[in-house]
Design a protein around this motif. Sequence first.
Motif, PDB file in Angstrom:
ATOM      1  N   GLY A  31      38.595  28.389  41.494  1.00 39.10           N
ATOM      2  CA  GLY A  31      37.419  29.145  41.061  1.00 39.10           C
ATOM      3  C   GLY A  31      37.762  30.557  40.642  1.00 39.10           C
ATOM      4  O   GLY A  31      38.918  30.920  40.453  1.00 39.10           O
ATOM      5  N   THR A  32      36.719  31.363  40.507  1.00 41.42           N
ATOM      6  CA  THR A  32      36.875  32.715  39.976  1.00 41.42           C
ATOM      7  C   THR A  32      36.816  33.799  41.041  1.00 41.42           C
ATOM      8  O   THR A  32      36.988  34.970  40.730  1.00 41.42           O
ATOM      9  CB  THR A  32      35.768  32.998  38.943  1.00 41.42           C
ATOM     10  OG1 THR A  32      34.501  32.926  39.594  1.00 41.42           O
ATOM     11  CG2 THR A  32      35.822  32.012  37.788  1.00 41.42           C
ATOM     12  N   VAL A  50      26.574  31.664  36.003  1.00 39.81           N
ATOM     13  CA  VAL A  50      26.496  31.019  34.680  1.00 39.81           C
ATOM     14  C   VAL A  50      27.879  30.850  34.049  1.00 39.81           C
ATOM     15  O   VAL A  50      28.041  30.059  33.125  1.00 39.81           O
ATOM     16  CB  VAL A  50      25.571  31.792  33.711  1.00 39.81           C
ATOM     17  CG1 VAL A  50      24.138  31.816  34.212  1.00 39.81           C
ATOM     18  CG2 VAL A  50      26.086  33.188  33.440  1.00 39.81           C
ATOM     19  N   LYS A  51      28.879  31.557  34.560  1.00 38.94           N
ATOM     20  CA  LYS A  51      30.250  31.423  34.062  1.00 38.94           C
ATOM     21  C   LYS A  51      31.133  30.659  35.045  1.00 38.94           C
ATOM     22  O   LYS A  51      32.349  30.714  34.969  1.00 38.94           O
ATOM     23  CB  LYS A  51      30.852  32.795  33.790  1.00 38.94           C
ATOM     24  CG  LYS A  51      30.268  33.498  32.597  1.00 38.94           C
ATOM     25  CD  LYS A  51      30.958  34.840  32.458  1.00 38.94           C
ATOM     26  CE  LYS A  51      31.078  35.243  31.022  1.00 38.94           C
ATOM     27  NZ  LYS A  51      31.857  36.480  30.895  1.00 38.94           N
ATOM     28  N   THR A  54      30.733  32.584  41.693  1.00 35.09           N
ATOM     29  CA  THR A  54      29.781  32.601  42.799  1.00 35.09           C
ATOM     30  C   THR A  54      28.965  33.897  42.815  1.00 35.09           C
ATOM     31  O   THR A  54      28.108  34.067  43.668  1.00 35.09           O
ATOM     32  CB  THR A  54      30.514  32.450  44.148  1.00 35.09           C
ATOM     33  OG1 THR A  54      31.480  33.497  44.279  1.00 35.09           O
ATOM     34  CG2 THR A  54      31.204  31.097  44.238  1.00 35.09           C
ATOM     35  N   ASP A  55      29.249  34.798  41.909  1.00 34.76           N
ATOM     36  CA  ASP A  55      28.541  36.077  41.758  1.00 34.76           C
ATOM     37  C   ASP A  55      28.552  36.912  43.044  1.00 34.76           C
ATOM     38  O   ASP A  55      27.604  37.614  43.349  1.00 34.76           O
ATOM     39  CB  ASP A  55      27.101  35.840  41.282  1.00 34.76           C
ATOM     40  CG  ASP A  55      26.513  37.081  40.611  1.00 34.76           C
ATOM     41  OD1 ASP A  55      27.290  37.930  40.132  1.00 34.76           O
ATOM     42  OD2 ASP A  55      25.280  37.210  40.587  1.00 34.76           O
ATOM     43  N   LEU A  56      29.676  36.863  43.774  1.00 33.53           N
ATOM     44  CA  LEU A  56      29.790  37.635  45.009  1.00 33.53           C
ATOM     45  C   LEU A  56      30.369  39.033  44.780  1.00 33.53           C
ATOM     46  O   LEU A  56      30.460  39.821  45.714  1.00 33.53           O
ATOM     47  CB  LEU A  56      30.642  36.893  46.037  1.00 33.53           C
ATOM     48  CG  LEU A  56      30.031  35.619  46.584  1.00 33.53           C
ATOM     49  CD1 LEU A  56      31.002  34.905  47.527  1.00 33.53           C
ATOM     50  CD2 LEU A  56      28.719  35.935  47.313  1.00 33.53           C
ATOM     51  N   GLY A  57      30.757  39.322  43.556  1.00 31.09           N
ATOM     52  CA  GLY A  57      31.324  40.632  43.257  1.00 31.09           C
ATOM     53  C   GLY A  57      31.265  40.906  41.775  1.00 31.09           C
ATOM     54  O   GLY A  57      30.863  40.042  40.979  1.00 31.09           O
ATOM     55  N   PRO A  58      31.667  42.108  41.377  1.00 32.79           N
ATOM     56  CA  PRO A  58      31.675  42.448  39.960  1.00 32.79           C
ATOM     57  C   PRO A  58      32.735  41.639  39.212  1.00 32.79           C
ATOM     58  O   PRO A  58      33.699  41.158  39.814  1.00 32.79           O
ATOM     59  CB  PRO A  58      32.019  43.947  39.951  1.00 32.79           C
ATOM     60  CG  PRO A  58      32.744  44.176  41.232  1.00 32.79           C
ATOM     61  CD  PRO A  58      32.163  43.196  42.223  1.00 32.79           C
ATOM     62  N   THR A  59      32.535  41.507  37.911  1.00 30.58           N
ATOM     63  CA  THR A  59      33.529  40.845  37.066  1.00 30.58           C
ATOM     64  C   THR A  59      34.731  41.774  36.891  1.00 30.58           C
ATOM     65  O   THR A  59      34.645  42.981  37.177  1.00 30.58           O
ATOM     66  CB  THR A  59      32.942  40.516  35.682  1.00 30.58           C
ATOM     67  OG1 THR A  59      32.725  41.747  34.978  1.00 30.58           O
ATOM     68  CG2 THR A  59      31.659  39.706  35.789  1.00 30.58           C
TER      69      THR A  59
END
Length: 173
Positions: A31-32, A50-51, A54-59
């Motif tokens: 994963g990312t 959406v990418k 898990t949206d747990l942190g900034p990109t």
Amino acid sequence: MDTEYEIAPSIENTKTATFVRPKVSSRSKDGTLVSVSSRSHRWIIDEPEVKGGTDLGPTPLESLLGSLVGCKSVVLKLVAQAIGFAYDELTIDCEGTADMRGARGVKGVRPYFSSVTLVIELTTDEDSKRLELLRRNVEQRCPVMNLFESADVEMNVTWRMRPTAASAQKDIK
């Protein structure tokens, strides 16, 4: 301060080179989601759901912009101290534009920012001439901004001043 400087004085001995060697490490599994650490600090870098994240942190790109505004803030504080520039509050808004086709392998499209817009706002009673001295020195000394500029990223920077509460109250009377 009565003395006008084209370049603000250094707060350190400039005859001896001082090198820093920041170190970070990361760990990730599938994963990312990436766990990053430096010294005793830990943080997460991730992608939005959406990418596939898990949206747990900034990109990673948001992290770069965070490094830019953080560096600007620290350098501004150091330069302000060196020239005796007084301010009460600093806010920086930052937005980057990147064509993600480059990160996906499209030839001829850079895989990083093409432009970055910064709005730097200081609460101060200093005059515009002193703000210009501060601005010139901060933009010359900020390592992260200079990296962006060296990568030919178009930097659109706006500096604004707003009066302090004490000054605004004086104007009302």
